[in-house]
Structure formats: C-alpha cells, structure tokens
Design an enzyme around this catalytic site. Sequence first.
Site, mmCIF file in Angstrom:
data_model
loop_
_atom_site.group_PDB
_atom_site.id
_atom_site.type_symbol
_atom_site.label_atom_id
_atom_site.label_comp_id
_atom_site.label_asym_id
_atom_site.label_seq_id
_atom_site.Cartn_x
_atom_site.Cartn_y
_atom_site.Cartn_z
ATOM 1 N NE ARG A 87 3.469 1.038 1.811
ATOM 2 C CZ ARG A 87 2.721 1.833 1.073
ATOM 3 N NH1 ARG A 87 3.490 2.952 0.765
ATOM 4 N NH2 ARG A 87 1.530 1.842 1.052
ATOM 5 C CG ASP A 132 -3.129 4.985 -0.556
ATOM 6 O OD1 ASP A 132 -3.153 6.236 -0.879
ATOM 7 O OD2 ASP A 132 -2.267 4.240 -0.879
#
Length: 558
Positions: A169, A468
């Site tokens: 990613r 996160d």
Amino acid sequence: MAISLDAQLKGVAILGPLSPEACKILTKEATAFLALLHRTFNPTRKALLQRRVDRQAEIDRGQLLDFLPETRHIRENDAWKGAPPAPGLVDRRVEITGPTDRKMVVNALNSNVWTYMADFEDSSAPTWDNMVNGQVNLYDAIRRQIDFKQGSKEYKLRTDRTLPTLIARARGWHLEEKHFVVDGEPISGSLFDFGLYFFHNAKELVVRGAGPYFYLPKMESHLEARLWNDVFNLAQDSIGMPRGTIRATVLIETITAAFEMDEVWSDPVPQGDALTNQNMKIIYELREHSSGLNCGRWDYIFSFIKKFRHNPEFVLPDRSAVTMRVPFMDAYVQLLIKTCHRRGVHAMGGMAAQIPIKGDVKANEAAMESVRADKLREVRAGHDGTWVAHPALAALAAEVFNEYMPTPNQLFNRREDVRVMANDLLNTNVPGSVTEKGIRQNLTIGLSYMEGWLRGVGCIPINYLMEDAATAEVSRSQLWQWVRHNVNTAEGNKIDKAYALRLLQEQADSLGRKAPEGNKFQLAARYFATQVTGENYADFLTTLLYNEISSPSVAARL
C-alpha cells in the site's frame, strides 16, 4: 534517440542519507524511473488535489453529494467486467496488514493468512528511514533473504507452506516525499512508494508466481483512479511488462469515492431518479488492473465527518456508537459488495483491530466474540475476505469465513436485492449521544497516535486496539465538529473551545506523566490544540505533522 541516464538524473536531488542498504534501492536506474513518473504525472496529481479543494468548497456551501449523470445504456451494460483474479489473489479470505519494518514483515508472512498488505501509509510514519528501509525489507522478503537476528531471537521465514501473497500500500495522493526532489519539487509519496517497489520487484514477483499488487488509499474520485491507471500503464510499458500484470485494490474510504465506485459517465443527461444517474466509475477506470474494492471503515467515517463538518445535520455521537450497522455505514457496505460482484472483482471487508488481552480471560473472550460477530456480519453480507491487525486473530477470522464461504470467494453472490440511493449513503440517523468519556477517549487516541507518529511510529496499541492514522483522524474530526456546532454532552456540559482545550491539556498531562521521559505528548498537544476548536482544520493530520519528522538535508551524490 534514447535519453542518457545522466540526462534523466539532471534536476534530481536526494535529500536524505544514503546508507549502503538505501543505495541498493535508490540506484541510478530506479531514481531515473521515479523522475520519469514525477515529470509525467505530477501536474495531473496537483490538478486533482485542487479539484478536491474546489469540491470541498461546494460542499461547504451546502451542496450535498449525489450520483453524477450518465447515459442509461452504459449504466445498464453488464458486458464489461474488471480483471479476473490474478495468481495469488483468487482466495483472499484473511488478509493481515501492518507496517514494513523488518520484524513485522517476517511475522506477517509467517502468519496463517492468505495475503499480507505491507503498509507504507496509515500504519507507518513516513520518516525517510522508515520509507527506504521498508522498501529494502520488501525487496529482501520477496527474494527470501530477510532472515535476521534481534538480540538472542532469530527471525526466519517459514518453509513449511506457501507464503501469503504480498500487496503493497503506497501513500495517498496528498502526501509528498520531501527527501526526493525533481526539478525543484518534492515527488508524490504515492509515486515514490509505488515506483521503487514496482521497479525492483515486478519481474521477480511474476517469476515467483504472483505479480506486482497494490492497495490504493484515500482516493476521492474516478479521475484519481484514472491517474493511477495511467501510472500503471507507463510503468509496465517502460519495462516491457504486459499491461494488466499490475493489480490494484482500491480502498473506498472517502464518501466522495463511494459515489463513484463502478461505472462510466458522459455528458450530463436529463435528471431522473438516483439509480438512473449513478456514476460509480472507479472500477471502470482500473478495469484491466482492478482486483476489487475494500471497506476502509475508519477512514470512511473520518471522510464522512470531514466533508460535512460545517453542516449541523451531520453531527455524529461518540465514536463507539458509529458501528457498521448504522444506516450510512450499512448502505456503503451493501453498495460496495453489489458493485464489486456485478463487475467480477473482490469486495474486501474491514479491519479487526483487536489485540489479544493477556491475563484477563473474560475480557479476551468478549473481545474475540466481538471479532467473530463482525466477521460473521461481513461474510453473510457477501464479502470475499477480511482484514486482521494481529496474527492471533487470523485463525478466528478464517474459521468464520471457512464455515460460511467454502468457495475461494463469493463473486457469484450478485446482491441484486440491494437498492442503495444517495440518501442512504448520507443517512445520519445514528442513535447515541456525546459524552465526556467519549471526548476523553478521542483525546487519548489522537494524542497517543500523534505522539507515536512524532517518534516515527505509525500504529499504537491503545486499550487492546491497534490504532492508526484513520482512528486518530476520526477522533480529532469529531472534536472539531462538536465544538463547531456547540454540542452539549450527555452530562450537560457545553462543548466549546475552552472546554475542549481544558480536557485536551488534562489528557496530555496525564499521558505524559505515565510515559517514558523524553516523550512528545506536549508537542502533540500543541498541534492537536489547533484541531479541536472548531476553527482551523488541517486536511490531514499527517500533512500537519510531516515537517516534524522530515529533515531534508544536503543533496546526496547519485
């Protein structure tokens, strides 16, 4: 006539240290490839970022989102499909995600999962060392040369089974890599991450039976998907690789992207009902490169708040009340699955962020039962796979999907029963209230994540959940929203600027006292204070903080 390598490198400056390991990745040839990507695509990237700003201004003026006009015959055309599943991506029932540090890469690839999303984005703080060393770690892992020792412990890739398929990613279009400058401009973090990974590993991955596979985050329109598709085509052409070898799964984690997931549009046609005017084009733009869509749940909630933050009708209660079963989240899930399966590509579920609770059997059983219920909801809805943040959750997720999805995927489940209108995606009928506990929880999550990020750590365990950037963004956006609209707590307190700043400082002081000496909670609080007053609003926390962890220096010799 071919342009010489030296000519391609003219105007390129690397402003970060080049260790021997970094030199293995930032070769002259790879650097020239990055420069090519930047020079070809950065003008379009910047124009699309301005388009985001313009669109936000329209929303701020009260314009709601709707499916954009298109021709009926194209909308109703079932002939076109996304690409068939690529090698290693047919069965994706459990995917693990995490940053690209060496220990995480080994542990993830040793997990009993089907794929591993190696993350340069939300779970990584983009220090120069993190980004370059992450590329080194993936380069080594692909070639099975990542074994290492840490103290007395040895980390080795397992040899008793096929390793999970690797998916990288890259960072979102909005982020830059200030340590790599081309013609006086920093390169896009997206192009830097994608370019290095593709240049060094694409052919090696194909030889090993898979391919260069990617997750694409935080896109806001089909035009941004079109840009990625152009990047893919140029990259493949440049190394003589057949187009379509790259595959990409798009995270639908913005409310604007949810309105543009699948189909094409042309010149405006007369308005009809919402279904007649659907414009869901992201899969279409990536057709031969598409490997599906993913429900990025926390970023989606963040985007929902962010886009409509000036509209009092979109005020949401405590984060804990915004579950996957509330109307706007359920509509998003159902539409995503229907969209994907209509076009023959995977519809991936969301993250289970729980961490096993050691020493408290009862609490751990309750946490695992919540994971089980969430995965059961996903597989019954028609998802083809799901995410976990911790290896210990893999077996539980696999058990649920194995029972309810005995086939490699559910692409045959067309979900023709689903009828999602624009109003369904914007339905804010979310029961719940705003509490001081919820405010303090948001402050704790936001401060803790930002403090860790300022130290170069991109994911933080808090109360047995792996938090996160996405959850930190939800936390600060809710606080901004509550102050902006003078919301009262369930306890009767008015959430104004003074109240928010007082609680912020209390939480920062408390967290700082409990943390090791030299922590960055007060620095995090200074930044966070600018985001909780209902006034200034940074587009992303990561762009707000980036200069604190970015230290461009004298150009290195190429």
